[in-house]
Motif scaffolding. Structure first.
Motif, PDB file in Angstrom:
ATOM      1  N   GLY A 189       0.887  -1.146   0.121  1.00  0.00           N
ATOM      2  CA  GLY A 189       0.162   0.095  -0.139  1.00  0.00           C
ATOM      3  C   GLY A 189       0.813   1.323   0.167  1.00  0.00           C
ATOM      4  O   GLY A 189       0.313   2.436   0.027  1.00  0.00           O
ATOM      5  N   LEU A 190       2.192   0.996  -0.360  1.00  0.00           N
ATOM      6  CA  LEU A 190       3.068   2.331  -0.123  1.00  0.00           C
ATOM      7  C   LEU A 190       3.738   2.279  -1.535  1.00  0.00           C
ATOM      8  O   LEU A 190       4.012   1.549  -2.307  1.00  0.00           O
ATOM      9  N   GLU A 191       3.789   3.917  -1.852  1.00  0.00           N
ATOM     10  CA  GLU A 191       4.865   4.297  -3.129  1.00  0.00           C
ATOM     11  C   GLU A 191       6.177   3.937  -2.603  1.00  0.00           C
ATOM     12  O   GLU A 191       6.659   4.423  -1.655  1.00  0.00           O
ATOM     13  N   ILE A 192       6.847   3.017  -3.185  1.00  0.00           N
ATOM     14  CA  ILE A 192       8.154   2.767  -2.920  1.00  0.00           C
ATOM     15  C   ILE A 192       9.206   3.543  -3.933  1.00  0.00           C
ATOM     16  O   ILE A 192       9.041   3.555  -5.080  1.00  0.00           O
ATOM     17  N   VAL A 193      10.114   4.305  -3.388  1.00  0.00           N
ATOM     18  CA  VAL A 193      11.181   5.016  -4.296  1.00  0.00           C
ATOM     19  C   VAL A 193      12.577   4.710  -3.965  1.00  0.00           C
ATOM     20  O   VAL A 193      12.665   3.994  -2.805  1.00  0.00           O
ATOM     21  N   ALA A 194      13.687   4.838  -4.857  1.00  0.00           N
ATOM     22  CA  ALA A 194      14.643   4.537  -4.514  1.00  0.00           C
ATOM     23  C   ALA A 194      15.724   5.734  -4.388  1.00  0.00           C
ATOM     24  O   ALA A 194      15.389   6.863  -5.047  1.00  0.00           O
ATOM     25  N   ASP A 195      16.716   5.819  -3.479  1.00  0.00           N
ATOM     26  CA  ASP A 195      17.530   6.980  -3.274  1.00  0.00           C
ATOM     27  C   ASP A 195      18.620   7.078  -4.369  1.00  0.00           C
ATOM     28  O   ASP A 195      18.776   6.008  -5.085  1.00  0.00           O
ATOM     29  N   PRO A 196      19.555   7.821  -4.544  1.00  0.00           N
ATOM     30  CA  PRO A 196      20.519   7.759  -5.729  1.00  0.00           C
ATOM     31  C   PRO A 196      21.358   6.620  -5.585  1.00  0.00           C
ATOM     32  O   PRO A 196      21.900   6.192  -6.703  1.00  0.00           O
ATOM     33  N   ASP A 197      21.760   5.794  -4.453  1.00  0.00           N
ATOM     34  CA  ASP A 197      22.359   4.645  -4.282  1.00  0.00           C
ATOM     35  C   ASP A 197      21.563   3.336  -4.119  1.00  0.00           C
ATOM     36  O   ASP A 197      22.286   2.458  -4.163  1.00  0.00           O
ATOM     37  N   GLY A 198      20.378   3.329  -4.444  1.00  0.00           N
ATOM     38  CA  GLY A 198      19.457   2.207  -4.553  1.00  0.00           C
ATOM     39  C   GLY A 198      18.888   1.956  -3.262  1.00  0.00           C
ATOM     40  O   GLY A 198      18.179   0.836  -3.021  1.00  0.00           O
ATOM     41  N   LEU A 199      18.898   2.697  -2.128  1.00  0.00           N
ATOM     42  CA  LEU A 199      18.013   2.441  -0.878  1.00  0.00           C
ATOM     43  C   LEU A 199      16.425   2.604  -1.317  1.00  0.00           C
ATOM     44  O   LEU A 199      16.170   3.705  -1.341  1.00  0.00           O
ATOM     45  N   LEU A 200      15.832   1.430  -0.953  1.00  0.00           N
ATOM     46  CA  LEU A 200      14.361   1.625  -1.391  1.00  0.00           C
ATOM     47  C   LEU A 200      13.831   2.254   0.034  1.00  0.00           C
ATOM     48  O   LEU A 200      14.078   1.685   1.175  1.00  0.00           O
ATOM     49  N   HIS A 201      12.807   3.201  -0.118  1.00  0.00           N
ATOM     50  CA  HIS A 201      12.043   3.659   0.929  1.00  0.00           C
ATOM     51  C   HIS A 201      10.747   4.267   0.697  1.00  0.00           C
ATOM     52  O   HIS A 201      10.561   4.469  -0.606  1.00  0.00           O
ATOM     53  N   ALA A 202       9.922   4.518   1.411  1.00  0.00           N
ATOM     54  CA  ALA A 202       8.548   5.270   1.421  1.00  0.00           C
ATOM     55  C   ALA A 202       8.673   6.463   2.274  1.00  0.00           C
ATOM     56  O   ALA A 202       9.309   6.382   3.256  1.00  0.00           O
ATOM     57  N   VAL A 203       7.669   7.399   2.050  1.00  0.00           N
ATOM     58  CA  VAL A 203       7.734   8.614   2.974  1.00  0.00           C
ATOM     59  C   VAL A 203       6.102   8.627   3.022  1.00  0.00           C
ATOM     60  O   VAL A 203       5.247   8.669   2.233  1.00  0.00           O
ATOM     61  N   THR A 204       5.837   8.657   4.182  1.00  0.00           N
ATOM     62  CA  THR A 204       4.367   8.590   4.640  1.00  0.00           C
ATOM     63  C   THR A 204       3.814   9.835   5.411  1.00  0.00           C
ATOM     64  O   THR A 204       2.832   9.816   5.874  1.00  0.00           O
ATOM     65  N   GLY A 205       4.560  10.788   5.404  1.00  0.00           N
ATOM     66  CA  GLY A 205       4.260  12.073   6.153  1.00  0.00           C
ATOM     67  C   GLY A 205       4.375  12.125   7.769  1.00  0.00           C
ATOM     68  O   GLY A 205       4.420  11.197   8.208  1.00  0.00           O
ATOM     69  N   SER A 206       4.234  13.250   8.378  1.00  0.00           N
ATOM     70  CA  SER A 206       4.643  13.314   9.683  1.00  0.00           C
ATOM     71  C   SER A 206       3.405  13.223  10.451  1.00  0.00           C
ATOM     72  O   SER A 206       2.215  13.040   9.827  1.00  0.00           O
TER      73      SER A 206
END
Length: 268
Positions: free
Chosen positions: A251-268
């Motif tokens: 249920g989350l949009e997954i993104v990659a940083d420039p070195d390939g670490l996958l992460h999601a950002v779900t707000g504060s």
């Protein structure tokens, strides 16, 4: 708490819940056949069954996902391990040995006057235990270090950090600065001829442990959303510029940083 959770793809939710509660003192918040949420003191572990809620790049079918291309080589950029602070290293290592858990590195005394050990969860996620307050060689943010130490000795294993190998520390500081992270401290590795240094970026009660190797080339892993083991870090905050969308999972949009670490950002 800037890191909300660590997402881990698992073959068998019940098996992984047993592993993390038995060996790492995690507490079950909720669990089903397809997923589980575990409390790890300073953050949560979110277990997602492979084949459940698949979607986006690299998605596999219900048969258990793709073969992981992650390798236990810190010269592969991106995710390296998840770290926990403990007060009882010997007892936990003994239990892990008795349980037949595979180790990557038996306990050693490491730079920074701490004891560390590395082992694998049932789906191949590399985990670290750290015993003792880390004595940093360089301190850039005294207040953040004092707050880190003030957390004290954990009564049960406390999620502490995610480690990542990067190509450019300054670019990494800028990227994660968008999520509220700042450079807290550093540890030198004088016996490593690869130019190995560790920097700690801090926000809240957890860190990003950033590895750089100035004298050797690094490889880069292509994003995988349906491979066993570590999937992504779930952060609080706003999406950093330069984040590359790679699909959706749990249920989350997954993104990659420039070195390939996958992460999601779900707000504060």
């Amino acid at each position: 708490m800037a890191i909300r959770s660590i997402l881990i793809n698992v073959e068998d939710v019940k098996r992984s819940v047993d592993f993390y509660t038995r060996y790492l003192g995690a507490e079950v918040v909720e669990a089903s056949d397809d997923s589980a949420v575990l409390d790890a003191v300073a953050g949560q572990l979110r277990l997602v069954r492979l084949g459940a809620g698949a979607g986006g790049a690299g998605a596999g079918g219900a048969g258990g996902g793709d073969a992981s291309t992650w390798i236990p080589d810190d010269l592969q950029a991106g995710f390296r391990h998840v770290g926990f602070k403990v007060a009882d290293m010997d007892a936990r290592v003994d239990a892990l040995h008795k349980g037949g858990v595979p180790f990557h590195l038996e306990p050693i005394h490491a730079e920074g006057d701490v004891r560390i050990t590395f082992f694998y969860d049932p789906d191949g996620t590399l985990l670290e235990l750290v015993e003792g307050p880390l004595q940093y060689h360089e301190v850039f943010d005294r207040e953040a270090v004092d707050a880190d130490w003030a957390l004290g000795t954990p009564t049960r294993p406390r999620f502490d950090h995610v480690a990542e190998t990067v190509n450019d520390l300054e670019a990494t500081k800028q990227y994660f600065g968008e999520l509220g992270y700042s450079l807290m401290s550093g540890i030198h590795q004088p016996s490593d001829d690869r130019g190995f240094e560790i920097a700690f970026l801090r926000d809240g009660d957890t860190s990003l442990e950033i590895f750089t190797y100035e004298k050797v080339e690094k490889s880069k892993r292509q994003p995988q959303l349906e491979a066993p083991g570590f999937l992504a870090v779930e952060f609080e905050g706003g999406m950093p510029p330069g984040a590359e969308s790679v699909g959706t999972r749990a249920g989350l949009e997954i993104v990659a940083d420039p070195d390939g670490l996958l992460h999601a950002v779900t707000g504060s």
